[in-house]
Design an enzyme around this catalytic site. Structure first.
Site, PDB file in Angstrom:
ATOM      1  N   LYS A  22     -29.266  -0.855   3.056  1.00  9.85           N
ATOM      2  CA  LYS A  22     -29.610  -2.263   3.312  1.00  9.85           C
ATOM      3  C   LYS A  22     -29.203  -2.667   4.735  1.00  9.85           C
ATOM      4  O   LYS A  22     -29.967  -3.286   5.459  1.00  9.85           O
ATOM      5  CB  LYS A  22     -28.877  -3.158   2.301  1.00  9.85           C
ATOM      6  N   ASN A  23     -27.985  -2.294   5.124  1.00  8.71           N
ATOM      7  CA  ASN A  23     -27.477  -2.761   6.416  1.00  8.71           C
ATOM      8  C   ASN A  23     -28.086  -2.016   7.600  1.00  8.71           C
ATOM      9  O   ASN A  23     -27.806  -2.354   8.745  1.00  8.71           O
ATOM     10  CB  ASN A  23     -25.943  -2.660   6.451  1.00  8.71           C
ATOM     11  N   ARG A  92     -28.058 -13.776   5.649  1.00  7.48           N
ATOM     12  CA  ARG A  92     -27.285 -13.979   6.857  1.00  7.48           C
ATOM     13  C   ARG A  92     -27.770 -13.128   8.018  1.00  7.48           C
ATOM     14  O   ARG A  92     -27.759 -13.540   9.174  1.00  7.48           O
ATOM     15  CB  ARG A  92     -25.819 -13.661   6.560  1.00  7.48           C
ATOM     16  N   CYS A 116     -20.603 -17.978   4.424  1.00 12.03           N
ATOM     17  CA  CYS A 116     -21.012 -17.398   3.146  1.00 12.03           C
ATOM     18  C   CYS A 116     -19.770 -17.216   2.287  1.00 12.03           C
ATOM     19  O   CYS A 116     -18.687 -17.667   2.653  1.00 12.03           O
ATOM     20  CB  CYS A 116     -21.724 -16.076   3.360  1.00 12.03           C
ATOM     21  N   ARG A 121     -17.799 -16.801   9.068  1.00 12.98           N
ATOM     22  CA  ARG A 121     -18.758 -15.910   9.734  1.00 12.98           C
ATOM     23  C   ARG A 121     -19.444 -16.566  10.948  1.00 12.98           C
ATOM     24  O   ARG A 121     -20.656 -16.791  10.960  1.00 12.98           O
ATOM     25  CB  ARG A 121     -19.775 -15.381   8.726  1.00 12.98           C
ATOM     26  N   PRO A 122     -18.640 -16.851  11.992  1.00 15.81           N
ATOM     27  CA  PRO A 122     -19.216 -17.447  13.202  1.00 15.81           C
ATOM     28  C   PRO A 122     -20.143 -16.464  13.939  1.00 15.81           C
ATOM     29  O   PRO A 122     -20.114 -15.265  13.661  1.00 15.81           O
ATOM     30  CB  PRO A 122     -17.987 -17.750  14.065  1.00 15.81           C
ATOM     31  N   ILE A 123     -20.965 -16.987  14.866  1.00 17.57           N
ATOM     32  CA  ILE A 123     -21.832 -16.101  15.654  1.00 17.57           C
ATOM     33  C   ILE A 123     -21.594 -16.296  17.156  1.00 17.57           C
ATOM     34  O   ILE A 123     -22.463 -16.045  17.976  1.00 17.57           O
ATOM     35  CB  ILE A 123     -23.334 -16.290  15.309  1.00 17.57           C
ATOM     36  N   ASP A 124     -20.370 -16.769  17.492  1.00 16.80           N
ATOM     37  CA  ASP A 124     -20.068 -17.026  18.908  1.00 16.80           C
ATOM     38  C   ASP A 124     -20.227 -15.772  19.772  1.00 16.80           C
ATOM     39  O   ASP A 124     -20.699 -15.851  20.910  1.00 16.80           O
ATOM     40  CB  ASP A 124     -18.640 -17.606  19.030  1.00 16.80           C
ATOM     41  N   LEU A 125     -19.865 -14.620  19.238  1.00 15.89           N
ATOM     42  CA  LEU A 125     -19.966 -13.390  20.047  1.00 15.89           C
ATOM     43  C   LEU A 125     -21.430 -13.065  20.347  1.00 15.89           C
ATOM     44  O   LEU A 125     -21.763 -12.606  21.444  1.00 15.89           O
ATOM     45  CB  LEU A 125     -19.304 -12.202  19.332  1.00 15.89           C
ATOM     46  N   ASP A 305     -16.527  -3.515   3.080  1.00 19.12           N
ATOM     47  CA  ASP A 305     -17.452  -3.550   1.938  1.00 19.12           C
ATOM     48  C   ASP A 305     -16.967  -2.693   0.765  1.00 19.12           C
ATOM     49  O   ASP A 305     -17.390  -2.914  -0.376  1.00 19.12           O
ATOM     50  CB  ASP A 305     -18.840  -3.035   2.365  1.00 19.12           C
ATOM     51  N   ILE A 327     -11.029  -7.926   7.896  1.00 21.23           N
ATOM     52  CA  ILE A 327     -12.321  -8.319   8.482  1.00 21.23           C
ATOM     53  C   ILE A 327     -12.736  -9.728   8.052  1.00 21.23           C
ATOM     54  O   ILE A 327     -13.106 -10.550   8.884  1.00 21.23           O
ATOM     55  CB  ILE A 327     -13.438  -7.305   8.104  1.00 21.23           C
ATOM     56  N   ARG A 397     -28.927  -8.072  -4.913  1.00 18.58           N
ATOM     57  CA  ARG A 397     -29.259  -8.263  -3.488  1.00 18.58           C
ATOM     58  C   ARG A 397     -29.042  -6.983  -2.695  1.00 18.58           C
ATOM     59  O   ARG A 397     -29.660  -6.782  -1.662  1.00 18.58           O
ATOM     60  CB  ARG A 397     -28.329  -9.341  -2.907  1.00 18.58           C
TER      61      ARG A 397
HETATM   62  C1  UD1 Z   1     -19.696  -6.868   8.559  1.00 15.97           C
HETATM   63  C2  UD1 Z   1     -18.991  -5.520   8.611  1.00 15.97           C
HETATM   64  C3  UD1 Z   1     -20.008  -4.458   8.354  1.00 15.97           C
HETATM   65  C4  UD1 Z   1     -20.642  -4.736   6.991  1.00 15.97           C
HETATM   66  C5  UD1 Z   1     -21.252  -6.146   6.975  1.00 15.97           C
HETATM   67  C6  UD1 Z   1     -21.806  -6.532   5.607  1.00 15.97           C
HETATM   68  C7  UD1 Z   1     -17.121  -4.881  10.009  1.00 15.97           C
HETATM   69  C8  UD1 Z   1     -16.564  -4.826  11.362  1.00 15.97           C
HETATM   70  N1  UD1 Z   1     -18.352  -5.378   9.908  1.00 15.97           N
HETATM   71  O1  UD1 Z   1     -20.707  -6.876   9.540  1.00 15.97           O
HETATM   72  O2  UD1 Z   1     -19.421  -3.166   8.379  1.00 15.97           O
HETATM   73  O3  UD1 Z   1     -21.628  -3.810   6.731  1.00 15.97           O
HETATM   74  O4  UD1 Z   1     -20.254  -7.085   7.293  1.00 15.97           O
HETATM   75  O5  UD1 Z   1     -20.792  -6.875   4.718  1.00 15.97           O
HETATM   76  O6  UD1 Z   1     -16.489  -4.477   9.062  1.00 15.97           O
HETATM   77  N2  UD1 Z   1     -17.056 -12.465  14.097  1.00 15.97           N
HETATM   78  C9  UD1 Z   1     -16.786 -13.530  14.932  1.00 15.97           C
HETATM   79  N3  UD1 Z   1     -17.785 -13.957  15.777  1.00 15.97           N
HETATM   80  C10 UD1 Z   1     -19.026 -13.369  15.814  1.00 15.97           C
HETATM   81  C11 UD1 Z   1     -19.274 -12.288  14.950  1.00 15.97           C
HETATM   82  C12 UD1 Z   1     -18.265 -11.861  14.096  1.00 15.97           C
HETATM   83  O7  UD1 Z   1     -15.699 -14.094  14.939  1.00 15.97           O
HETATM   84  O8  UD1 Z   1     -19.870 -13.805  16.606  1.00 15.97           O
HETATM   85  C13 UD1 Z   1     -16.008 -12.014  13.175  1.00 15.97           C
HETATM   86  C14 UD1 Z   1     -16.402 -12.293  11.714  1.00 15.97           C
HETATM   87  O9  UD1 Z   1     -16.058 -13.578  11.297  1.00 15.97           O
HETATM   88  C15 UD1 Z   1     -15.644 -11.228  10.971  1.00 15.97           C
HETATM   89  C16 UD1 Z   1     -15.681 -10.042  11.929  1.00 15.97           C
HETATM   90  O10 UD1 Z   1     -15.910 -10.605  13.226  1.00 15.97           O
HETATM   91  O11 UD1 Z   1     -14.311 -11.597  10.797  1.00 15.97           O
HETATM   92  C17 UD1 Z   1     -16.738  -9.002  11.554  1.00 15.97           C
HETATM   93  O12 UD1 Z   1     -17.962  -9.513  11.815  1.00 15.97           O
HETATM   94  P1  UD1 Z   1     -19.271  -8.617  12.018  1.00 15.97           P
HETATM   95  O13 UD1 Z   1     -18.984  -7.168  12.182  1.00 15.97           O
HETATM   96  O14 UD1 Z   1     -20.099  -9.305  13.012  1.00 15.97           O
HETATM   97  O15 UD1 Z   1     -19.914  -8.862  10.625  1.00 15.97           O
HETATM   98  P2  UD1 Z   1     -21.206  -8.272  10.131  1.00 15.97           P
HETATM   99  O16 UD1 Z   1     -22.147  -7.921  11.217  1.00 15.97           O
HETATM  100  O17 UD1 Z   1     -21.664  -9.162   9.049  1.00 15.97           O
END
Ligand code: UD1
Length: 417
Positions: A22-23, A92, A116, A121-125, A305, A327, A397
């Site tokens: 899926k991912n 998401r 969620c 789960r911010p997207i600032d990065l 996960d 995480i 899902r």
């Molecule tokens: C994450 C998992 C991924 C898993 C997916 C689905 C990690 C590192 N990532 O990916 O392996 O397959 O969930 O469950 O284990 N964050 C920020 N700002 C951002 C983006 C992320 O602060 O812009 C923080 C998130 O809040 C979180 C961490 O970084 O604490 C991991 O985020 P990220 O790897 O981006 O999450 P996913 O891509 O969803």
């Protein structure tokens, strides 16, 4: 609301082929629009998130059709650059379309994916990196308006190796002039699969699987074929089910190195694991001891996960298992449900302690998220009596026909009519 009835106590035995990831498939579907092309994607699991991504493609004016486990995507007719709110909130990972739409059309309008069950789960990065490439992004009332007048390659150092941000940058950078270098990039196998697809598309990209990824130049091709990698978390789920119930199960079409941290933990707990190049066999007599402390980390560390899954496999293990979740801030909701089956779990902040109990007793439980729900399946298969598992929608899902596969191995799991 769908409900599964799971009667525990049966050992699992047999062979099972593990689904496509899926991912991995979701970012590749987004990548299929970075240029005008036709894509044939093989090994695509039939999941609601994949169907939601196909709906987004169709909304953008692309053709997206399924034939069995193959998706056919034709992005030549892409005519829209927006994603409506109702499609964004379906899943998401729709945020990864942002980099892809910008790369293709220099303009994108979509909505914040929002938090969620696992946390904020911010997207600032993601947004900071796209701005560094030259995108102008405004955010009003949760709507993101993005445009660029030509993206320019640059060096982007991620403060955390975010999987989604790494993918978004890789997609936007396809259209950037010059070289984009991502440092502290995520190293997950799904990033490598995305790179493989992008290379077939004609993108000059290398380094995926290491902390430094470089993207420079693009000679687009018109027709691409790709086989999606196998789902390492679906594989880990089957390993944890078998460890908890006892039995012998061989997983086919897998890449054992992708989930070695889980295999290693289960081996320490007393399971026997035989690794082949594309298969892995687990044997368990159901008598387990607690693993060494489990700390979730970005790949190649222990995956967040798989934390709920291994926790469920530990409930009857001798001793105390200690989990640290690094995480997501809200990733122990399954602990509350697992306790209803008679397990002994205490949670303080990021740390959960699981002390093995002699037996688990069936009870009504509710899936609160995808992997937490799958953890309840692991535990229910090892419990005495019939568990009713509510809100199965969260689980399906991410798993294709999980109930059917478990039944084929001897598990007693059925939809409640
Ligand atoms: C994450 C998992 C991924 C898993 C997916 C689905 C990690 C590192 N990532 O990916 O392996 O397959 O969930 O469950 O284990 N964050 C920020 N700002 C951002 C983006 C992320 O602060 O812009 C923080 C998130 O809040 C979180 C961490 O970084 O604490 C991991 O985020 P990220 O790897 O981006 O999450 P996913 O891509 O969803």
């Amino acid at each position: 609301m769908s409900i599964w009835r799971i009667s525990g106590g049966n050992r699992l035995n047999g062979d099972i082929r593990i689904q496509g990831a899926k991912n991995a498939v979701l970012p590749i579907i987004a990548a299929s629009i970075v240029t005008s092309c036709e894509t044939e994607l093989i090994n695509c699991p039939r999941l609601s998130d994949v169907e939601a991504a196909m709906c987004i493609l169709r909304h953008l004016g692309c053709i997206a059709e399924r034939d069995g486990d193959t998706l056919y995507i034709d992005s030549r007719g892409m005519s829209a650059t927006d994603i409506p709110h109702e499609l964004m909130r379906e899943m998401r990972s729709s945020v990864i379309f942002l980099g892809a739409i910008l790369a293709r059309a220099h303009s994108a309008q979509l909505y914040y994916p929002g938090g969620c069950e696992l946390g904020a789960r911010p997207i600032d990065l993601h947004l900071d990196a796209l701005r560094a490439l030259g995108a102008q992004i405004s955010d009003s009332g949760g709507k993101l308006e993005c445009s660029d007048s030509g993206l320019k390659g640059t060096r982007i150092n991620l403060s955390f190796p975010s999987v989604g941000a790494t993918e978004n940058i890789m997609l936007a950078a396809c259209a950037a002039s010059g070289e984009t270098v991502i440092t502290n990039a995520a190293r997950e196998p799904e990033i490598v699969d995305l790179q493989d697809y992008l290379r077939k598309l004609g993108v000059c990209v290398f380094g995926a699987g290491t902390p430094t990824i470089s993207i420079s130049g693009f000679n687009p091709v018109q027709v691409v074929g790709h086989r999606v990698m196998t789902d390492r978390i679906a594989a880990a789920t089957m390993l944890c089910c078998t460890a908890a119930t006892g039995g012998k199960v061989r997983l086919l079409s897998v890449e054992p190195a992708h989930f070695e941290t889980i295999s290693e933990a289960l081996e320490y707990m007393g399971c026997q694991i035989e690794r082949g190049s594309t298969e892995i066999t687990i044997s368990s007599n159901g008598i387990l001891r607690a693993p060494k402390p489990v700390v979730t980390k970005p790949y190649p560390g222990f995956p967040t996960d798989a934390q709920p899954l291994l926790m469920a496999a530990c409930l009857k293990a001798d001793g105390t298992a200690v989990f640290t979740e690094n995480i997501f801030e809200n990733r122990y909701r399954h602990a509350v449900e697992l306790r209803k089956l008679g397990s002994d779990i205490s949670v303080v902040g990021r740390v959960a302690m699981v002390t093995g109990v002699p037996k688990l007793i069936a009870a009504p439980v509710t899936a609160t998220d995808l992997r937490g729900g799958a953890a309840l399946v692991v535990a229910a298969l090892a419990a005495e009596g019939e568990t009713q598992l509510y809100d199965v929608g969260h689980i399906v899902r991410g798993y294709e026909r999980l109930d059917e596969h478990l039944r084929a191995l001897g598990g007693d799991i059925h939809y409640k009519c």
